[in-house]
Design an enzyme around this catalytic site. Sequence first.
Site, PDB file in Angstrom:
ATOM      1  N   ASP B  24      65.278 -21.724 -22.506  1.00  0.00           N
ATOM      2  CA  ASP B  24      64.736 -21.701 -23.946  1.00  0.00           C
ATOM      3  C   ASP B  24      66.108 -20.905 -24.727  1.00  0.00           C
ATOM      4  OD1 ASP B  24      63.345 -21.457 -26.461  1.00  0.00           O
ATOM      5  OD2 ASP B  24      62.721 -19.740 -26.005  1.00  0.00           O
ATOM      6  N   SER B  25      66.168 -20.948 -25.766  1.00  0.00           N
ATOM      7  CA  SER B  25      67.158 -19.971 -26.665  1.00  0.00           C
ATOM      8  C   SER B  25      66.729 -18.771 -26.493  1.00  0.00           C
ATOM      9  CB  SER B  25      67.258 -20.460 -28.089  1.00  0.00           C
ATOM     10  OG  SER B  25      65.969 -20.262 -28.721  1.00  0.00           O
ATOM     11  N   CYS B 199      57.507 -25.198 -32.504  1.00  0.00           N
ATOM     12  CA  CYS B 199      58.620 -24.209 -32.021  1.00  0.00           C
ATOM     13  C   CYS B 199      57.752 -23.107 -31.113  1.00  0.00           C
ATOM     14  CB  CYS B 199      59.051 -23.455 -33.363  1.00  0.00           C
ATOM     15  SG  CYS B 199      60.134 -21.885 -32.865  1.00  0.00           S
ATOM     16  N   HIS B 201      57.848 -20.458 -30.501  1.00  0.00           N
ATOM     17  CA  HIS B 201      57.679 -18.966 -30.946  1.00  0.00           C
ATOM     18  C   HIS B 201      56.122 -19.149 -31.641  1.00  0.00           C
ATOM     19  CE1 HIS B 201      61.788 -17.618 -30.758  1.00  0.00           C
ATOM     20  NE2 HIS B 201      61.384 -16.627 -30.975  1.00  0.00           N
TER      21      HIS B 201
END
Lengths: 282, 282
Positions: B24-25, B199, B201
């Site tokens: 993941d980023s 997303c 998050h």
Amino acid sequence: MAKLRHNAGMNREIHCDLPIGVFDSGVGGLTVLKAIQEALPNENLVYLGDTARLPYGTKSPVSIERYATQAAAKLQEQGIKALVVACNTASAVALAALRAQMDDVPVIGVIGPGAAAAVEARPAGKHLVLATEATVGLGAYRIAIAERDPVAEVREQACEMLVSLAEEGWSNGEIARAIVRRYLDEATVAVPDTIILGCTHFPLLKDTIQDVADDDIVVVDSASTTARVVREVLERGALRRNSDSPGLLRLLATDGATRFARVGGQFLGRELSHRDVELVDL
Amino acid sequence: MAKLRHNAGMNREIHCDLPIGVFDSGVGGLTVLKAIQEALPNENLVYLGDTARLPYGTKSPVSIERYATQAAAKLQEQGIKALVVACNTASAVALAALRAQMDDVPVIGVIGPGAAAAVEARPAGKHLVLATEATVGLGAYRIAIAERDPVAEVREQACEMLVSLAEEGWSNGEIARAIVRRYLDEATVAVPDTIILGCTHFPLLKDTIQDVADDDIVVVDSASTTARVVREVLERGALRRNSDSPGLLRLLATDGATRFARVGGQFLGRELSHRDVELVDL
């Protein structure tokens, strides 16, 4: 000898025509660029936003210093007569490294001017600094204020959500006020004398912050003080451009010209097109 | 021949012991990692968060693809038997490039599973996708849903502030509700049947989103569907680890072990120390 002196004169004039380099992790530094343009309308300017790696505020000091020195090297390559680090995080972390790298090109950060402005506004005051995690983690404003006013009190508060508020264009309204209020509540029990906008994104939120804070709190923005310091540095070094024509502006970014234009326009206070932005690699 | 077959058996067992790589980023992908751990508790896992360059969601496709392929190469170097792209933005932009790069290592993104889960929950439904700018810009969910349910309606809404809300740990409360409400108002006039958390998050905000949205809207989270797809892919490839012992987990990050541990703990649902996180360079 006459020829040599003539050449030296020519070279100096060419050198003074070189732009001032202004660098930030993204678009926030355009608030500083705007203040410099207003104070020094005849100077050429080149702005570099490191949008490929923003934000710096949540990164580690090692990464921030590497990013900042790469950005400065890119501006040095273009030829600049002064470097303005229009990013509080990079100023907090990397100013010494940048000065070492830039040889005799003067390097101006935003934290010294911001601290000076706060101390000038309220000597022996209580200052509340709103900044990024990295800037707060290094106590950058605490140190800069203590150097200028040893009896001042300083409290620093990390406010990452204010960065996204400004980027999203939600600088006014009930959500912005609620977020500012929460950070002010978290930061302090005592009422401060000044609130220092310790991140170049935050001038967009100045009205909201002033609105939420007590009326007699001075909200200090380092942009105009930084512009004043840039002018002084240029004058001291005989580096002012000798021309009445308006200075030229180049905008460089490391990623996303369209987004840079859209968000940056808010910071610069005028419409930008993606064609105004040149993409560069670091 | 007997020897050769014995070796081939050994190699297969060793290969099945290799970890699943999850990338993941930043820390958001830990919500997907957690679902995989729950579904496949005996599998070894290695997670890489590209925290030096997060967020991906506001970067350009060219940069996102470069970052994603570098991260995948780092995991490939460690030896993995499958790659999970636990980042919607990277799944939207770089899945084809990653599949080309990883040869015969299966690559699983999160957008297909998320779209499948939404279509399964409400066939011929109206779907509202909350995602990053990059994911919305590419219409990634719109395409993935149309492939599975041509009569479905899809509306996509960029919600950058939700990323910072989750990172700041402000997932509940009045500010979170006000921000979610604003995005839902901006997104749509008609009431959707599902809201897709596009997303990684956003699962942290699931309760708040469900709270703000009408009761009969299904909030779809791709984490558990992705875990199910990972299980199917491993079984199809005869890649399941043959052991009753709990799998091991390694956490890698490209910057900021302390911040990774603090924020990541919220996503993983348990305390992490910076000593649990290994820093790597890409």
